[in-house]
Design a protein around this motif. Structure first.
Motif, PDB file in Angstrom:
ATOM      1  N   VAL A 149       0.818  -1.219   0.000  1.00  0.00           N
ATOM      2  CA  VAL A 149       0.000   0.000   0.000  1.00  0.00           C
ATOM      3  C   VAL A 149       0.849   1.265   0.000  1.00  0.00           C
ATOM      4  O   VAL A 149       0.326   2.358  -0.203  1.00  0.00           O
ATOM      5  CB  VAL A 149      -1.016   0.022   1.163  1.00  0.00           C
ATOM      6  CG1 VAL A 149      -1.894  -1.212   1.131  1.00  0.00           C
ATOM      7  CG2 VAL A 149      -0.348   0.199   2.508  1.00  0.00           C
ATOM      8  N   GLY A 150       2.139   1.137   0.245  1.00  0.00           N
ATOM      9  CA  GLY A 150       3.032   2.289   0.168  1.00  0.00           C
ATOM     10  C   GLY A 150       3.153   3.104   1.440  1.00  0.00           C
ATOM     11  O   GLY A 150       3.497   4.282   1.389  1.00  0.00           O
ATOM     12  N   GLY A 151       2.889   2.510   2.588  1.00  0.00           N
ATOM     13  CA  GLY A 151       3.032   3.253   3.840  1.00  0.00           C
ATOM     14  C   GLY A 151       2.259   2.599   4.968  1.00  0.00           C
ATOM     15  O   GLY A 151       2.021   1.399   4.968  1.00  0.00           O
ATOM     16  N   TRP A 152       1.854   3.428   5.940  1.00  0.00           N
ATOM     17  CA  TRP A 152       1.089   2.934   7.075  1.00  0.00           C
ATOM     18  C   TRP A 152      -0.204   2.296   6.595  1.00  0.00           C
ATOM     19  O   TRP A 152      -0.833   2.783   5.666  1.00  0.00           O
ATOM     20  CB  TRP A 152       0.765   4.078   8.039  1.00  0.00           C
ATOM     21  CG  TRP A 152       1.980   4.687   8.651  1.00  0.00           C
ATOM     22  CD1 TRP A 152       2.531   5.892   8.342  1.00  0.00           C
ATOM     23  CD2 TRP A 152       2.813   4.103   9.655  1.00  0.00           C
ATOM     24  NE1 TRP A 152       3.656   6.102   9.100  1.00  0.00           N
ATOM     25  CE2 TRP A 152       3.855   5.014   9.911  1.00  0.00           C
ATOM     26  CE3 TRP A 152       2.777   2.904  10.351  1.00  0.00           C
ATOM     27  CZ2 TRP A 152       4.845   4.760  10.848  1.00  0.00           C
ATOM     28  CZ3 TRP A 152       3.775   2.656  11.286  1.00  0.00           C
ATOM     29  CH2 TRP A 152       4.781   3.584  11.516  1.00  0.00           C
ATOM     30  N   VAL A 153      -0.616   1.227   7.268  1.00  0.00           N
ATOM     31  CA  VAL A 153      -1.817   0.511   6.833  1.00  0.00           C
ATOM     32  C   VAL A 153      -3.006   0.762   7.750  1.00  0.00           C
ATOM     33  O   VAL A 153      -2.850   0.995   8.948  1.00  0.00           O
ATOM     34  CB  VAL A 153      -1.583  -1.014   6.718  1.00  0.00           C
ATOM     35  CG1 VAL A 153      -0.593  -1.323   5.626  1.00  0.00           C
ATOM     36  CG2 VAL A 153      -1.161  -1.621   8.031  1.00  0.00           C
ATOM     37  N   GLN A 154      -4.166   0.709   7.142  1.00  0.00           N
ATOM     38  CA  GLN A 154      -5.446   0.764   7.844  1.00  0.00           C
ATOM     39  C   GLN A 154      -6.234  -0.432   7.349  1.00  0.00           C
ATOM     40  O   GLN A 154      -6.238  -0.735   6.157  1.00  0.00           O
ATOM     41  CB  GLN A 154      -6.174   2.055   7.486  1.00  0.00           C
ATOM     42  CG  GLN A 154      -7.583   2.127   7.987  1.00  0.00           C
ATOM     43  CD  GLN A 154      -8.297   3.398   7.517  1.00  0.00           C
ATOM     44  OE1 GLN A 154      -7.718   4.258   6.880  1.00  0.00           O
ATOM     45  NE2 GLN A 154      -9.557   3.493   7.851  1.00  0.00           N
ATOM     46  N   CYS A 155      -6.907  -1.120   8.248  1.00  0.00           N
ATOM     47  CA  CYS A 155      -7.700  -2.280   7.873  1.00  0.00           C
ATOM     48  C   CYS A 155      -9.175  -1.979   8.077  1.00  0.00           C
ATOM     49  O   CYS A 155      -9.569  -1.450   9.117  1.00  0.00           O
ATOM     50  CB  CYS A 155      -7.303  -3.495   8.715  1.00  0.00           C
ATOM     51  SG  CYS A 155      -8.240  -4.978   8.302  1.00  0.00           S
ATOM     52  N   VAL A 156      -9.987  -2.315   7.065  1.00  0.00           N
ATOM     53  CA  VAL A 156     -11.434  -2.199   7.175  1.00  0.00           C
ATOM     54  C   VAL A 156     -12.014  -3.597   7.066  1.00  0.00           C
ATOM     55  O   VAL A 156     -11.697  -4.348   6.143  1.00  0.00           O
ATOM     56  CB  VAL A 156     -12.016  -1.295   6.062  1.00  0.00           C
ATOM     57  CG1 VAL A 156     -13.527  -1.252   6.135  1.00  0.00           C
ATOM     58  CG2 VAL A 156     -11.431   0.115   6.163  1.00  0.00           C
ATOM     59  N   ASP A 157     -12.852  -3.948   8.025  1.00  0.00           N
ATOM     60  CA  ASP A 157     -13.491  -5.272   8.038  1.00  0.00           C
ATOM     61  C   ASP A 157     -14.703  -5.286   7.123  1.00  0.00           C
ATOM     62  O   ASP A 157     -15.561  -4.396   7.205  1.00  0.00           O
ATOM     63  CB  ASP A 157     -13.957  -5.617   9.452  1.00  0.00           C
ATOM     64  CG  ASP A 157     -12.821  -5.699  10.447  1.00  0.00           C
ATOM     65  OD1 ASP A 157     -11.707  -6.049  10.036  1.00  0.00           O
ATOM     66  OD2 ASP A 157     -13.054  -5.404  11.632  1.00  0.00           O
ATOM     67  N   PHE A 158     -14.772  -6.284   6.271  1.00  0.00           N
ATOM     68  CA  PHE A 158     -15.939  -6.569   5.447  1.00  0.00           C
ATOM     69  C   PHE A 158     -16.488  -7.913   5.920  1.00  0.00           C
ATOM     70  O   PHE A 158     -15.802  -8.646   6.625  1.00  0.00           O
ATOM     71  CB  PHE A 158     -15.543  -6.641   3.973  1.00  0.00           C
ATOM     72  CG  PHE A 158     -15.296  -5.294   3.353  1.00  0.00           C
ATOM     73  CD1 PHE A 158     -16.209  -4.747   2.470  1.00  0.00           C
ATOM     74  CD2 PHE A 158     -14.146  -4.575   3.639  1.00  0.00           C
ATOM     75  CE1 PHE A 158     -15.995  -3.503   1.901  1.00  0.00           C
ATOM     76  CE2 PHE A 158     -13.918  -3.335   3.077  1.00  0.00           C
ATOM     77  CZ  PHE A 158     -14.845  -2.791   2.196  1.00  0.00           C
ATOM     78  N   PRO A 159     -17.701  -8.278   5.543  1.00  0.00           N
ATOM     79  CA  PRO A 159     -18.258  -9.539   6.038  1.00  0.00           C
ATOM     80  C   PRO A 159     -17.428 -10.788   5.719  1.00  0.00           C
ATOM     81  O   PRO A 159     -17.321 -11.681   6.554  1.00  0.00           O
ATOM     82  CB  PRO A 159     -19.628  -9.599   5.357  1.00  0.00           C
ATOM     83  CG  PRO A 159     -19.994  -8.167   5.137  1.00  0.00           C
ATOM     84  CD  PRO A 159     -18.695  -7.489   4.816  1.00  0.00           C
TER      85      PRO A 159
END
Length: 135
Positions: A42-52
């Motif tokens: 992703v090119g840097g710090w990551v954020q995770c979003v939960d999907f079903p």
């Protein structure tokens, strides 16, 4: 995409990388415990979003630094969360976490559906040019 039973993961996790620049998807494998892999994709710090059925990993500051819109990831977002946001930059899809908190293989039905969506985005790009009205 090859079905799950054709993969030999050897401690790795099957993931899908979605490119914002090329509106394309690519199956990859990442080491089981690899924040560095995700940050590199992703090119840097990551954020995770939960999907079903999966998790979407993206650049935490993507909008702030002006990364390009990811039409495929935005379409996935809108299928679940509606017309509430756009996704920018390259993203990685993984399966949901296991009991120890580690990402699992991305389910086959998500791979197949995302490949179909990628094809549609490439054939009709203007349909997927999303904008987000902010206040």
């Amino acid at each position: 995409f090859p079905s799950h039973d054709k993969w030999s993961t050897n401690g790795e996790t099957r993931v899908l990388v979605i490119s914002a620049e090329t509106d394309s998807v690519r199956v990859d494998t990442m080491p089981r415990k690899s924040l560095e892999y995700l940050q590199g994709k992703v090119g840097g710090w990551v954020q995770c979003v939960d999907f079903p059925a999966y998790d979407m990993w993206m650049h935490e500051e993507g909008k702030i630094i002006g990364l390009p819109q990811n039409k495929i990831a935005t379409a996935l977002w809108r299928q679940t969360y509606g017309d509430t946001d756009i996704i920018v930059g390259d993203v990685v899809l993984t399966g949901p976490p296991d009991a120890d908190g580690y990402s699992t293989d991305l389910p086959q039905h998500v791979l197949d559906a995302t490949a179909s969506l990628s094809y549609i985005v490439q054939m009709m790009p203007r349909v997927f040019d999303y904008t987000l009205d902010v206040y």
